[in-house]
Design a protein around this motif. Structure first.
Motif, PDB file in Angstrom:
ATOM      1  N   ASN A 140       0.843  -1.188   0.000  1.00 48.04           N
ATOM      2  CA  ASN A 140       0.000   0.000   0.000  1.00 48.04           C
ATOM      3  C   ASN A 140       0.885   1.246   0.000  1.00 48.04           C
ATOM      4  O   ASN A 140       1.853   1.322   0.770  1.00 48.04           O
ATOM      5  N   ASN A 141       0.573   2.199  -0.858  1.00 46.90           N
ATOM      6  CA  ASN A 141       1.426   3.383  -0.981  1.00 46.90           C
ATOM      7  C   ASN A 141       0.715   4.697  -0.665  1.00 46.90           C
ATOM      8  O   ASN A 141       1.277   5.774  -0.851  1.00 46.90           O
ATOM      9  N   ASN A 143      -2.619   6.531   2.028  1.00 52.36           N
ATOM     10  CA  ASN A 143      -3.766   6.481   2.930  1.00 52.36           C
ATOM     11  C   ASN A 143      -4.882   7.319   2.320  1.00 52.36           C
ATOM     12  O   ASN A 143      -4.691   8.501   2.021  1.00 52.36           O
ATOM     13  N   PRO A 160      -5.692   2.308   4.137  1.00 55.83           N
ATOM     14  CA  PRO A 160      -4.548   2.255   3.236  1.00 55.83           C
ATOM     15  C   PRO A 160      -4.920   1.590   1.916  1.00 55.83           C
ATOM     16  O   PRO A 160      -5.839   0.761   1.858  1.00 55.83           O
ATOM     17  N   ALA A 161      -4.230   1.962   0.848  1.00 57.08           N
ATOM     18  CA  ALA A 161      -4.504   1.378  -0.470  1.00 57.08           C
ATOM     19  C   ALA A 161      -3.251   1.468  -1.337  1.00 57.08           C
ATOM     20  O   ALA A 161      -2.330   2.244  -1.064  1.00 57.08           O
ATOM     21  N   LYS A 162      -3.245   0.668  -2.364  1.00 61.36           N
ATOM     22  CA  LYS A 162      -2.211   0.772  -3.391  1.00 61.36           C
ATOM     23  C   LYS A 162      -2.835   1.467  -4.593  1.00 61.36           C
ATOM     24  O   LYS A 162      -3.782   0.952  -5.184  1.00 61.36           O
ATOM     25  N   SER A 173      -6.429  -0.429  -5.059  1.00 60.20           N
ATOM     26  CA  SER A 173      -6.824  -1.683  -4.422  1.00 60.20           C
ATOM     27  C   SER A 173      -6.472  -1.630  -2.946  1.00 60.20           C
ATOM     28  O   SER A 173      -5.528  -0.944  -2.533  1.00 60.20           O
ATOM     29  N   GLY A 174      -7.247  -2.337  -2.138  1.00 57.35           N
ATOM     30  CA  GLY A 174      -6.991  -2.353  -0.704  1.00 57.35           C
ATOM     31  C   GLY A 174      -8.170  -2.909   0.057  1.00 57.35           C
ATOM     32  O   GLY A 174      -9.104  -3.465  -0.530  1.00 57.35           O
ATOM     33  N   THR A 175      -8.135  -2.751   1.371  1.00 56.82           N
ATOM     34  CA  THR A 175      -9.207  -3.229   2.246  1.00 56.82           C
ATOM     35  C   THR A 175      -9.552  -2.151   3.266  1.00 56.82           C
ATOM     36  O   THR A 175      -8.662  -1.582   3.893  1.00 56.82           O
ATOM     37  N   THR A 206     -15.476  -5.831   6.594  1.00 59.90           N
ATOM     38  CA  THR A 206     -14.403  -5.387   5.711  1.00 59.90           C
ATOM     39  C   THR A 206     -14.877  -5.356   4.263  1.00 59.90           C
ATOM     40  O   THR A 206     -15.680  -6.184   3.831  1.00 59.90           O
ATOM     41  N   SER A 208     -13.102  -5.264   0.515  1.00 63.52           N
ATOM     42  CA  SER A 208     -11.878  -5.375  -0.277  1.00 63.52           C
ATOM     43  C   SER A 208     -12.198  -4.935  -1.703  1.00 63.52           C
ATOM     44  O   SER A 208     -13.137  -5.446  -2.325  1.00 63.52           O
ATOM     45  N   ASN A 210     -10.920  -3.474  -5.738  1.00 60.71           N
ATOM     46  CA  ASN A 210      -9.950  -3.320  -6.815  1.00 60.71           C
ATOM     47  C   ASN A 210     -10.643  -2.498  -7.906  1.00 60.71           C
ATOM     48  O   ASN A 210     -11.531  -2.993  -8.596  1.00 60.71           O
TER      49      ASN A 210
END
Length: 215
Positions: A140-141, A143, A160-162, A173-175, A206, A208, A210
Motif C-alpha cells: 500500500n502506498n 492512505n 490504506p490502499a495501493k 486496491s486495498g481493504t 471489511t 476489499s 480493486n
C-alpha cells in the motif's frame, strides 16, 4: 497555462448562468475537473468489491458491484474520486444452499441492514490522498480519506490502499474496515443488544476493492 485556464473558467461561468440547472451542474463539474485533475471513468465490469462480515459462530462473504464513478488524476497521481455502489447487487458467496442464500441476501437488503428499497446506492467521495513514504513496490502506498454514505448517513473513513496511474489507466486496491453501527445498522450488535449471546454479529465488516478507471 493561466491564459488557457482563464477563458475556460469564463466559459463555464457563462454556461452556468444562462442554461437550465442540470447544465449548470455539469458546468460546475467541468470547472472542478479543471482545477482538481483529469477525470478517469470507473470501469464497473473490470472492478471488484468484496465484503466479509463475522459473527460469533462464523462469517459470511460476498460481493457487491460498482455502478459508476470517477477517479481524478493529477500528473501520474490519484488525487480524488467519487464512487457509487449498486446495493441491489449484493451477493453471498459462501452459502451453496439456494434457499439459505436467498434468505440471507433478502435480510441484507432489508431495513435491518442496508434498507436497499429506500437506499439503493452507497457512495464514497475521496477528500484526501496521503502518500506513504518509503512504501515497497507491491505494498500500500497511500492512505485514502473520504466520506462514506450508507443508508443516507455520511461518515469519514480512512484506509490504506495501493494506487497508481499508468498509460491511461488509474487503479486502486486495498481493504477498508467499516463500523456498520455508525450507519444505523445495529442488528445483532452487542453494543445495543447485550443479551444476544452467540447470535452476535461483529460491528466491523471489511470491504476489499480493486478499482480500474480509464481516461
Amino acid at each position: 497555462m493561466k491564459k488557457i485556464l482563464l477563458p475556460a473558467f469564463f466559459a463555464v461561468a457563462t454556461l452556468a448562468a444562462s442554461v437550465p440547472a442540470t447544465f449548470a451542474q455539469k458546468a460546475e463539474k467541468v470547472e472542478k475537473a479543471i482545477t482538481k485533475g483529469t477525470a478517469y471513468k470507473v470501469q464497473p465490469q473490470l472492478s471488484t468489491l468484496g465484503w466479509v462480515a463475522k459473527k460469533v459462530t462464523g462469517q459470511h462473504n460476498g460481493t457487491v458491484q460498482f455502478k459508476e464513478g470517477t477517479v481524478l488524476v493529477q500528473g501520474n497521481q490519484v488525487a480524488g474520486g467519487t464512487f457509487v455502489v449498486d446495493m441491489n447487487t449484493i451477493k453471498v458467496e459462501d452459502l451453496t444452499d439456494a434457499n439459505y442464500n436467498g434468505k440471507l441476501v433478502g435480510h441484507l437488503k432489508a431495513d435491518d441492514f442496508f434498507g436497499v428499497d429506500k437506499h439503493p446506492t452507497a457512495t464514497f467521495v475521496i477528500t484526501k490522498v496521503a502518500p506513504i513514504k518509503g512504501a515497497a513496490a507491491e505494498a500500500n502506498n497511500a492512505n485514502i480519506t473520504g466520506n462514506l454514505t450508507i443508508k443516507g448517513i455520511t461518515k469519514p473513513v480512512t484506509f490504506p490502499a495501493k494506487v497508481g496511474v499508468k498509460e491511461g489507466l488509474a487503479s486502486a486496491s486495498g481493504t477498508a474496515v467499516i463500523d456498520r453501527t455508525q450507519f444505523d445498522i445495529r442488528y445483532g450488535s452487542k453494543s445495543f443488544f447485550e443479551s444476544i449471546g452467540d447470535k452476535a454479529i461483529d460491528n466491523d465488516f471489511t470491504m476489499s476493492f480493486n478499482v480500474i478507471a480509464k481516461q
